[in-house]
Design an enzyme around this catalytic site. Structure first.
Site, PDB file in Angstrom:
ATOM      1  N   GLY A   1      60.758  54.208  35.725  1.00  0.00           N
ATOM      2  CA  GLY A   1      61.858  54.518  37.532  1.00  0.00           C
ATOM      3  C   GLY A   1      62.906  54.497  36.992  1.00  0.00           C
ATOM      4  CB  CYS A   2      66.927  55.468  37.461  1.00  0.00           C
ATOM      5  SG  CYS A   2      65.965  55.344  39.664  1.00  0.00           S
ATOM      6  CG  PHE A   3      66.991  50.972  41.135  1.00  0.00           C
ATOM      7  CD1 PHE A   3      68.298  50.355  40.881  1.00  0.00           C
ATOM      8  CD2 PHE A   3      66.334  51.626  42.250  1.00  0.00           C
ATOM      9  CE1 PHE A   3      69.876  50.898  41.430  1.00  0.00           C
ATOM     10  CE2 PHE A   3      67.626  51.074  43.119  1.00  0.00           C
ATOM     11  CZ  PHE A   3      68.756  51.083  42.995  1.00  0.00           C
ATOM     12  CB  ALA A   4      61.985  50.167  36.833  1.00  0.00           C
TER      13      ALA A   4
ATOM     14  CB  ALA B   1      69.594  50.087  35.541  1.00  0.00           C
TER      15      ALA B   1
END
Length: 324
Positions: A134-137, A139
């Site tokens: 995932g994107c947040f994951a 970062a």
């Protein structure tokens, strides 16, 4: 040329994937599957592709394609694979959250590998099935993995991250409407975001015991990008922290340590992650920045494809940031 198929090409991640693959020197797009745009040109959904490709959306799937990317909503990838049996040699890269967790990683005798190259590069290179992070994951994991590897995350970890409106997907909603989002900032899903489980699984790959991860996601009034700040107790010096991070990422193609404070424009429209470290008393502040649609989704998917096919890891991903 590697024959590639895309399932769900009309959304944001599908569009980014098309843009990357039509400019990839080793890939030819075989088909872009859609249930709503059959027979229409790709440029009907992505006007910037006008003059770049004459491909049309199709309702047919080539089950013998060499690699297929699933750009479907969460929960839909497993349904699609249950209804469509690809050949035993087809590589599958899924951009949803269906197979990211260990408990979900085995699906119909397909073993999905978590596709964060900075963590599982060797496993990805030998894999056939990839669960794109995932994107947040992405970062947050990139901000914290060097500390996890050294067993330095036993204290509470506080993370505040802001994402652009494209992180919510292409379907309009109350909180992506321009009149609401513009000149506005708000938090959502405080301490309960769905990416927390995969973040914890990644960090505990090195150390089974980490402190509590307190994550507060925010909606930003910009289209794309994630800026994450994470802080936790750290007894070493800032020099030691920088050496630790530089050592961990010394062979990372797209993750770089900055000596100056970072901002989103450095990474938007690229597959890069930039990281900055700051020490205050006994706290280490780690800032990371990525483009949520590239390093946080489609760019990382292409990076994983490059690894699987033993290509140059950065092939097709030498992109230019728009810093002004």
């Amino acid at each position: 040329m590697i024959k590639a198929g895309i399932i769900g090409g009309s959304g944001y991640t599908g569009g980014e994937l098309i843009r990357l693959l039509i400019n990839h020197s080793q890939v030819e797009i075989d088909f872009v599957f859609s249930t709503t745009r059959v027979g229409k040109k790709l440029s009907s959904a992505h006007p910037d592709l006008l003059g770049q490709t004459e491909l049309e959306f199709t309702g047919k799937v080539n089950l013998k394609v060499e690699v297929v990317f699933l750009c479907l909503g969460h929960g839909n990838s497993s349904k699609f694979l249950a209804e469509n049996s690809f050949s035993n040699t087809t590589k599958i890269i899924d951009l949803s959250n269906d197979f990211r967790l260990k408990a979900d990683s085995n699906f119909e005798e397909k073993q999905f590998i978590y596709g964060l190259p900075e963590l599982f590069k060797n496993s990805i290179s030998d894999a056939q099935y990839i669960a794109n992070p995932g994107c947040f994951a992405t970062a947050i994991e990139l901000a914290l993995l060097p500390l996890a590897k050294k067993g330095l995350l036993h204290n509470d970890i506080h993370v505040n991250a802001v994402t652009g409106s494209t992180g919510a997907g292409i379907k309009p909603s109350d909180t992506t409407h321009f009149s609401w989002r513009n000149n506005n900032v708000s938090w959502y899903k405080p301490f309960t975001h769905q990416h927390l489980s995969e973040i914890n699984e990644s960090l505990t790959a090195f150390d089974n015991e980490i402190g509590r991860l307190n994550f507060l996601p925010n909606r930003g009034n910009f289209p794309r990008g994630i800026l994450a700040t994470a802080y936790t107790e750290f007894q070493g010096s800032i020099k030691e922290a920088k050496a630790l991070y530089q050592k961990y990422y010394e062979n990372a193609v797209f993750t770089h340590i900055s000596h100056e404070p970072i901002h989103l424009k450095q990474v938007v429209n690229t597959n890069n992650c930039h990281i900055h470290l700051h020490k205050h008393e006994n706290l280490l502040l780690v800032t990371s920045a990525i483009d949520n649609l590239l390093k946080g989704a489609s760019g990382q998917a292409v990076q994983n494809m490059n690894l699987i096919f033993r290509l140059n890891e950065g092939e097709g991903l030498q992109l230019k940031a728009g810093v002004f």
